[in-house]
Enzyme design. Structure first.
Site, PDB file in Angstrom:
ATOM      1  N   ASP A 134       0.831  -1.208   0.000  1.00 36.44           N
ATOM      2  CA  ASP A 134       0.000   0.000   0.000  1.00 36.44           C
ATOM      3  C   ASP A 134       0.864   1.256   0.000  1.00 36.44           C
ATOM      4  OD1 ASP A 134      -1.908   2.100   0.654  1.00 36.44           O
ATOM      5  OD2 ASP A 134      -3.263   0.475   1.203  1.00 36.44           O
ATOM      6  N   SER A 188      -7.205   4.253  -1.196  1.00 37.50           N
ATOM      7  CA  SER A 188      -6.985   2.809  -1.087  1.00 37.50           C
ATOM      8  C   SER A 188      -8.267   2.019  -1.343  1.00 37.50           C
ATOM      9  CB  SER A 188      -6.447   2.454   0.292  1.00 37.50           C
ATOM     10  OG  SER A 188      -5.192   3.027   0.475  1.00 37.50           O
ATOM     11  N   ASP A 235      -9.514  -1.969   7.524  1.00 38.31           N
ATOM     12  CA  ASP A 235      -9.096  -0.854   6.681  1.00 38.31           C
ATOM     13  C   ASP A 235      -9.390  -1.186   5.212  1.00 38.31           C
ATOM     14  OD1 ASP A 235      -8.089   1.688   6.261  1.00 38.31           O
ATOM     15  OD2 ASP A 235      -6.013   1.029   6.118  1.00 38.31           O
ATOM     16  N   THR A 266      -8.046  -1.756   2.173  1.00 36.23           N
ATOM     17  CA  THR A 266      -7.564  -2.837   1.295  1.00 36.23           C
ATOM     18  C   THR A 266      -8.156  -4.197   1.659  1.00 36.23           C
ATOM     19  OG1 THR A 266      -5.537  -1.568   1.005  1.00 36.23           O
ATOM     20  CG2 THR A 266      -5.542  -3.829   0.178  1.00 36.23           C
ATOM     21  N   ASP A 324       2.247   2.878   3.196  1.00 38.21           N
ATOM     22  CA  ASP A 324       1.370   4.020   2.963  1.00 38.21           C
ATOM     23  C   ASP A 324       1.383   5.002   4.140  1.00 38.21           C
ATOM     24  OD1 ASP A 324      -1.033   5.392   1.704  1.00 38.21           O
ATOM     25  OD2 ASP A 324      -1.959   4.657   3.545  1.00 38.21           O
ATOM     26  N   HIS A 366       2.252   8.913   4.215  1.00 41.85           N
ATOM     27  CA  HIS A 366       1.387   9.992   4.731  1.00 41.85           C
ATOM     28  C   HIS A 366       2.144  10.828   5.765  1.00 41.85           C
ATOM     29  CE1 HIS A 366      -2.439   9.109   2.847  1.00 41.85           C
ATOM     30  NE2 HIS A 366      -2.315   7.836   3.155  1.00 41.85           N
ATOM     31  N   ASP A 415      -1.523  -0.055  -4.683  1.00 37.56           N
ATOM     32  CA  ASP A 415      -2.771   0.588  -5.092  1.00 37.56           C
ATOM     33  C   ASP A 415      -2.520   2.000  -5.612  1.00 37.56           C
ATOM     34  OD1 ASP A 415      -1.946   1.281  -2.548  1.00 37.56           O
ATOM     35  OD2 ASP A 415      -3.934   1.163  -1.640  1.00 37.56           O
ATOM     36  N   HIS A 445      -1.891  10.981  -1.248  1.00 41.16           N
ATOM     37  CA  HIS A 445      -1.456  10.058  -2.297  1.00 41.16           C
ATOM     38  C   HIS A 445      -1.021  10.831  -3.535  1.00 41.16           C
ATOM     39  CE1 HIS A 445      -4.360   6.833  -0.501  1.00 41.16           C
ATOM     40  NE2 HIS A 445      -3.401   7.184   0.326  1.00 41.16           N
TER      41      HIS A 445
HETATM   42 ZN   LIG Z   1      -3.559   2.741  -0.283  1.00 38.65          ZN
HETATM   43 ZN   LIG Z   2      -3.093   6.174   2.100  1.00 38.85          ZN
END
Ligand SMILES: [Zn+2]
Ligand SMILES: [Zn+2]
Ligand SMILES: *[C@@H]1O[C@H](CO)[C@@H](O)[C@H](O)[C@H]1NC(C)=O
Ligand SMILES: *[C@@H]1O[C@H](CO)[C@@H](O)[C@H](O)[C@H]1NC(C)=O
Ligand SMILES: *[C@@H]1O[C@H](CO)[C@@H](O)[C@H](O)[C@H]1NC(C)=O
Ligand SMILES: *[C@@H]1O[C@H](CO)[C@@H](O)[C@H](O)[C@H]1NC(C)=O
Length: 614
Positions: A107, A155, A206, A208, A354, A358, A397, A505
């Protein structure tokens, strides 16, 4: 510091300028001697006209051929001499018997994450410059990631492209833009008799993992996602093995460590539905690496996220690693299907690459990618040993953070470098040190003690020994409009000369990796993310459209009556997907420009380019 030497000193040609060189090249191509005399002007003129015309026609021909070839190439896989052009499964051919499919999601891992991690590893382990990650050795293509509602996906839409093979809006959990559910590869696999699994390092609720085993209109409906994952789902229980974090969504709101909105005890319900439940390191170890595990299995090893690998490695007695969970899950599923005609499908996610993106935290990220690389290697090892054929496909993703392996810090033209040594000196994530700071600030109000603490924290946690007064002061400010975590991450990113363009993202294409091109032939080259989803269903000969049909028939379905469904809303079609989004969020087109271009800064004193909290 070594003086910068030009790596490629210009090669000086004989006595003349580049004009001379052009002429020399022409001569080589035409076989004519170069000459600056004008003796044969007439002939030379017509020769030039002829050559020009010839060159023009040749260029047109080359372009036409290239276009034709491109079209051919996109229809048939490369190297088609070695296989039948009409055979989409390539030289490996599609397996016909029992088979396993392992799908891995990194991710938020973009191409730069790999570059950074590769160099970091070479630096810390003293490896040669041609030493690569295991992932590097298995790259087969790239994936385009946009969603139906934006050029930058989230995501949820990203995983819906994988699970259903269809584009949807940002926030959609295996729900289409018209707010109807789409059948997923995991559901289709379960209905076809495959065993199924989900392994993650974030909350199992979450986006995914949610996209494979549940359907809701908005990813925030995590309580409902949890219910569907343990079988309160129109198709019944579809996941056999669950490992990850997110325990808080399974505990009643009357319990410590719950984040549910209601008082339902999903752990208890799951147990009644037959799930074997483990929730700590001891329980995980009791699975004996899979030898002693029984399905269905619910393993929730953290209240929310499992800590970043950079922090987890010093709490190994509390949390299992992604690699350990991966090995245990594969062993469990392969054992459970040993006497079956069908194999298994599993989705394994390196979820927190991911989060490090962030948080713009490069030290946390390289350790997350290394942990993912190890899990990838563990899957390869499993496939090599296992007698059942199978394939591993891994992709992201989307990218997160707009990560760059360079950063201009001053007005002067920058030096060409970034410094992995800065990341190597960090022993914790910015998330971890920020929590330490908060804990301390909550009990210690004396400024000089706070200052001393922060200085020591930067040294011990991040390996930063040259913090400026301004940086320390910023970390002590109580009125920052964003998390102090961002300040810690920026302190380390600047020193390592690593750039970030966003706390969200980005839209760059991401890499696709596979155990072999032979088994993932159709994903060679540049693909749409939905092609990845198409491949997953195709590899196992699954019909997700059939599952979509079944789900559509569940329009009036409602979950357990104890779930507190309001009787007034039961008539609403697909009530079980949760409230549909507002009209304004059902965007089919691109997002619009909101004139938000101004540089963010607190008050000019600090200009770290930090954004809002994610
Ligand atoms: Zn993601
Ligand atoms: Zn994210
Ligand atoms: C190629 O096609 C021929 C004829 O359809 C078939 O006999 C052969 O097995 C195919 N080979 C491969 C490698 O798929
Ligand atoms: C816990 O959930 C119940 C409904 O299941 C609700 O009535 C109650 O207000 C909730 N308590 C808290 C503290 O949120
Ligand atoms: C694969 O086989 C080797 C050699 O027998 C063994 O050492 C290893 O543990 C096996 N790995 C897995 C994942 O089964
Ligand atoms: C890393 O830490 C060592 C030991 O404190 C120090 O000598 C070195 O300069 C640091 N490296 C960087 C890039 O900050």
């Amino acid at each position: 510091m070594a003086r910068d030497e030009p790596l490629l000193a210009p090669r000086l040609s004989s006595e003349n300028s580049s004009l001379r060189n052009d002429e020399e090249e022409d001569a080589l191509l035409t076989g004519e001697h170069t000459s600056r005399t004008h003796q044969r002007r007439g002939w030379a003129f017509w020769r030039e006209v002829g050559l020009f015309t010839w060159a023009l026609l040749a260029t047109i021909a080359v372009i036409v051929l290239a276009v034709v070839f491109q079209n051919e190439a996109s229809r048939s896989p490369p190297d088609s001499d070695h296989s039948n052009a009409t055979q989409p499964w390539g030289p490996g051919e599609k397996p016909t018997g029992k088979r396993n499919l392992i799908f891995m999601v990194s991710d938020g891992m973009g191409p730069t994450s790999l570059t950074l991690t590769r160099s970091f590893r070479q630096f810390t382990e003293g490896l040669p410059i041609d030493d690569t990650l295991v992932l590097d050795q298995h790259i087969i293509g790239t994936s385009r990631t946009r969603s139906s509602s934006s050029l930058v996906t989230d995501s949820a839409a990203g995983a819906t492209a994988f699970s259903c093979g269809l584009k949807s809006y940002n926030g959609a959990i295996s729900v289409l833009p018209d707010h109807s559910p789409c059948g997923t590869v995991l559901e289709a696999a379960a209905l076809a008799g495959y065993k199924t699994g989900l392994v993650v390092t974030t909350r199992i609720t979450d986006a995914t993992p949610a996209c494979f085993a549940s359907h809701v209109n908005l990813r925030q409906y995590e309580d409902r996602i949890a219910e569907q994952e343990i079988g309160e789902h129109p198709l019944g229980s579809v996941v056999d093995l669950i490992m990850g974090g997110g325990r808080c969504h399974f505990l009643p709101n009357s319990t410590d460590g719950s984040c549910r909105g209601d008082d339902r005890d999903l752990v208890d319900i799951a147990k009644k539905n037959g799930f074997h439940y483990v929730d700590d390191r001891k329980g995980f170890d009791g699975l004996g690496g899979g030898s002693d595990a029984k399905l269905p299995l619910l393993g929730l090893f953290a209240e929310k996220d499992i800590p970043y690998e950079i922090d987890r490695r010093t709490q190994d007695d509390v949390y299992p690693s992604l690699e350990e969970m991966t090995r245990t899950a594969l062993k469990t599923l392969s054992q459970a299907t040993a006497d079956s005609d069908q194999g298994f499908f599993i989705m394994i996610e390196g979820s927190r690459i991911d989060h490090a993106g962030h948080g713009n935290d490069p030290a946390a990220q390289v350790h997350e990618v290394l942990a993912y690389d190890k899990a990838f290697a563990a899957v390869l090892e499993f496939l090599e040993n296992d007698s059942t054929p199978g394939v591993l496909v891994s992709t992201s993703d989307h990218e997160t953070g707009g990560l760059a392996s360079a950063r201009q810090l001053h007005d002067e033209y920058p030096e060409y470098k970034w410094l992995p040594g800065v990341l190597a000196n960090a022993s914790h994530s910015s998330e971890y040190v920020n929590q330490e700071l908060r804990n301390f600030m909550a009990v210690e109000k004396k400024k000089h003690k706070q200052k001393k603490f922060v200085t020591k924290l930067l040294e011990d946690g991040l390996g930063i020994t040259d913090a400026t007064d301004e940086e320390v002061e910023t970390l002590l400010r109580q009125d920052l409009p964003y998390s102090h975590q961002y300040v810690f991450a920026d302190i380390i990113s600047r020193r390592a000369q690593i750039g970030w363009s966003t706390h969200g993202h980005s839209g760059v294409d991401v890499n696709i990796y596979a155990s072999s091109t032979k088994d993932a032939w159709s994903l060679v080259g540049n693909n749409e993310n939905t092609d990845v989803g198409g491949f997953l269903a195709d590899y196992l000969d699954l019909n997700v459209d059939e599952v979509t049909k079944q789900l559509r028939e569940s329009e009036g379905w409602t979950w357990d009556s104890k779930a507190g469904v309001e009787s007034t809303s039961i008539d609403q079609p697909f009530h079980w997907l949760g409230d549909p989004l507002g009209e304004d969020l059902r965007t089919e087109g691109l997002d619009t420009y909101h004139h938000e271009f101004k540089k963010r800064s607190v008050d000019g004193e600090l200009d770290c380019g930090c954004g809002e909290m994610h």
